[in-house]
Scaffold this active site. Sequence first.
Site, short mmCIF file in Angstrom:
data_model
loop_
_atom_site.label_atom_id
_atom_site.label_comp_id
_atom_site.label_asym_id
_atom_site.label_seq_id
_atom_site.Cartn_x
_atom_site.Cartn_y
_atom_site.Cartn_z
N ARG A 119 12.84 14.84 -8.00
CA ARG A 119 12.03 15.46 -6.94
C ARG A 119 10.67 15.95 -7.42
O ARG A 119 10.08 16.85 -6.84
CB ARG A 119 12.79 16.61 -6.27
CG ARG A 119 14.07 16.14 -5.65
CD ARG A 119 14.61 17.10 -4.63
NE ARG A 119 15.75 16.49 -3.99
CZ ARG A 119 16.97 16.46 -4.50
NH1 ARG A 119 17.20 17.01 -5.67
NH2 ARG A 119 17.94 15.88 -3.85
N LYS A 141 -2.68 10.16 -3.24
CA LYS A 141 -1.88 9.09 -2.64
C LYS A 141 -1.25 8.28 -3.76
O LYS A 141 -1.96 7.80 -4.65
CB LYS A 141 -2.77 8.16 -1.82
CG LYS A 141 -2.92 8.54 -0.37
CD LYS A 141 -3.37 7.29 0.35
CE LYS A 141 -4.10 7.57 1.61
NZ LYS A 141 -4.61 6.33 2.21
N GLU A 183 -16.57 0.34 -3.48
CA GLU A 183 -16.07 1.64 -3.01
C GLU A 183 -17.17 2.71 -3.11
O GLU A 183 -17.25 3.63 -2.31
CB GLU A 183 -14.84 2.09 -3.80
CG GLU A 183 -13.67 1.11 -3.79
CD GLU A 183 -12.82 1.14 -2.53
OE1 GLU A 183 -13.12 1.94 -1.60
OE2 GLU A 183 -11.86 0.34 -2.45
N LYS A 225 -15.05 12.24 -2.30
CA LYS A 225 -13.63 11.96 -2.03
C LYS A 225 -12.85 13.27 -1.91
O LYS A 225 -12.07 13.46 -0.98
CB LYS A 225 -13.06 11.08 -3.14
CG LYS A 225 -11.54 10.87 -3.06
CD LYS A 225 -11.16 9.65 -2.26
CE LYS A 225 -9.68 9.59 -1.96
NZ LYS A 225 -8.96 8.54 -2.65
N GLU A 235 -3.96 12.57 5.64
CA GLU A 235 -4.52 11.50 6.44
C GLU A 235 -4.05 11.52 7.90
O GLU A 235 -3.52 10.55 8.41
CB GLU A 235 -4.20 10.13 5.81
CG GLU A 235 -5.08 9.03 6.39
CD GLU A 235 -4.97 7.69 5.65
OE1 GLU A 235 -5.49 7.60 4.54
OE2 GLU A 235 -4.40 6.77 6.22
N ARG A 239 -9.53 11.74 7.08
CA ARG A 239 -9.43 10.97 5.85
C ARG A 239 -9.47 9.46 6.09
O ARG A 239 -9.78 8.68 5.20
CB ARG A 239 -8.14 11.37 5.12
CG ARG A 239 -8.02 10.76 3.74
CD ARG A 239 -6.89 11.37 2.95
NE ARG A 239 -6.70 10.65 1.71
CZ ARG A 239 -5.95 11.09 0.72
NH1 ARG A 239 -5.33 12.23 0.82
NH2 ARG A 239 -5.82 10.38 -0.38
N ASN A 243 -11.06 4.50 4.91
CA ASN A 243 -10.57 3.12 5.13
C ASN A 243 -11.68 2.20 5.65
O ASN A 243 -11.40 1.05 6.01
CB ASN A 243 -9.39 3.11 6.10
CG ASN A 243 -8.18 3.79 5.50
OD1 ASN A 243 -8.00 3.79 4.30
ND2 ASN A 243 -7.37 4.41 6.34
N HIS A 246 -11.68 -1.57 5.10
CA HIS A 246 -10.39 -1.95 4.52
C HIS A 246 -9.51 -2.81 5.42
O HIS A 246 -8.60 -3.47 4.93
CB HIS A 246 -9.63 -0.71 4.07
CG HIS A 246 -10.12 -0.17 2.75
ND1 HIS A 246 -11.41 0.28 2.58
CD2 HIS A 246 -9.53 -0.06 1.54
CE1 HIS A 246 -11.56 0.68 1.33
NE2 HIS A 246 -10.43 0.47 0.67
N HIS A 250 -8.28 -5.73 3.18
CA HIS A 250 -6.89 -6.04 2.79
C HIS A 250 -6.50 -7.45 3.23
O HIS A 250 -5.81 -8.16 2.51
CB HIS A 250 -5.93 -5.02 3.41
CG HIS A 250 -5.95 -3.70 2.71
ND1 HIS A 250 -5.54 -2.53 3.31
CD2 HIS A 250 -6.35 -3.35 1.47
CE1 HIS A 250 -5.68 -1.53 2.46
NE2 HIS A 250 -6.17 -1.99 1.34
N HIS A 263 -10.17 -6.54 -4.33
CA HIS A 263 -10.18 -5.45 -3.36
C HIS A 263 -11.60 -5.07 -2.94
O HIS A 263 -11.92 -5.04 -1.75
CB HIS A 263 -9.45 -4.26 -3.98
CG HIS A 263 -9.29 -3.11 -3.05
ND1 HIS A 263 -8.39 -3.12 -2.02
CD2 HIS A 263 -9.93 -1.92 -2.99
CE1 HIS A 263 -8.48 -1.98 -1.36
NE2 HIS A 263 -9.40 -1.23 -1.92
#
Length: 360
Positions: A119, A141, A183, A225, A235, A239, A243, A246, A250, A263
């Site tokens: 955990r 993330k 980015e 960021k 998010e 946030r 993206n 993206h 993607h 990417h």
Amino acid sequence: MLIDVNVQADSYRVRIGEGIESFPARLGEYTQHKKIIIVTDSNVASLYASRLSAAAVKEGFEFNLFEIPAGEESKTLDWTGKIYSFLLKNGAERGTPVIALGGGVTGDLAGFAASTFMRGLPFFNVPTTLIAQSDSAVGGKTGVNLKEGKNLVGTFFQPRYVHIDVDVLKTLPEKEFKSGLAEVVKHAVIAGQGFVDFITENAPGIMNKDPEIMEIAVCEFVKIKGGVVEKDEKESGLRKVLNLGHTLGHALEAETGYGKMNHGEGVAVGMVLAAQISAHMGLSGKGLADSIRQLLSLFGLPVNLPAGADISKLVERMYFDKKVSKRKLEFVIPEEIGKIKIGVPVEDSLVEKALNEISL
Ligand SMILES: NC(=O)c1ccc[n+]([C@@H]2O[C@H](COP(=O)([O-])OP(=O)(O)OC[C@H]3O[C@@H](n4cnc5c(N)ncnc54)[C@H](O)[C@@H]3O)[C@@H](O)[C@H]2O)c1
Ligand SMILES: [Zn+2]
């Protein structure tokens, strides 16, 4: 330079400008545990693991190094399981620090394993790519890919501390560095004109990975960021601006086969698409798409679809993206530099029209 990221309950610091060998001494400020687990990939291991390990021994740590094969293919549940086994075999217990030394793949995977084992074990990040230093290492993330799609399993789990040495970018292959630059341009478009001016003026220094400029630049990226993450840790809204580019990015990455168009390159073209759509919807003037194109070109990034790209297949792919609602494709749309709209539903016909416009 130190930047605090203030998220609920577990705020943490990001330090920029010290070598990786000073990380173990910094780690000592956060833990009493002497046994530590370092996760790295096969490329980074041969370049930097011994430097970090030697410094760890000097500080009295007993380190255990786990190496994954370099590349996106290692970001899987299978490799997560192998990390769990390694942790067990090496007597990890609650409180044992897990350290990621590597790019976004290593950080996402090691962070995911750390967040779920018993955990949650304290997680530390020593990012070594531009993407990881300016984006993935900050924000909490973590995650792995499934065969059905990217980043489909993961957690929100903040690191205890992030240690950034911009000198390691010197060994980063050009293609990977460029991926990070996309980015960076994205951050600039989100942050506003001041930051666009900063990267435009410092483009030669950034392209040459000049340590002094990179230190200032990465510091700014982390602040942007971190600022977004502080306002929306999980998010739920804001946030999502991160993206930008993206949805198509993607799809391009997956459609051209991971590795061919990486990417960052996909995100670069995705930003141009978003700006084209914006102009057609009357949300921005046509000048915005041109400004974004110019900025991307300045850093040698693509602004068009790769030759022969299949537009209907790309649209199909975009529907697979988990960030997209089922009924209509949704995009993050720039209205002007520094003003971004999230969750904008767009008709398929308009998406196809804009895709055609950026076809070669
Ligand atoms: N968690 C987040 O918020 C977030 C944000 C953006 C991207 N990501 C994830 O990050 C991943 C992409 O990150 P990445 O581009 O860092 O990929 P990566 O970790 O695969 O690194 C790219 C390549 O560079 C090599 N490398 C790393 N550091 C090096 C160095 N200093 N010198 C020489 N070679 C080096 C690696 O071995 C690898 O071959 C994707 O999986 C993406 O989903 C996550
Ligand atoms: Zn990205």
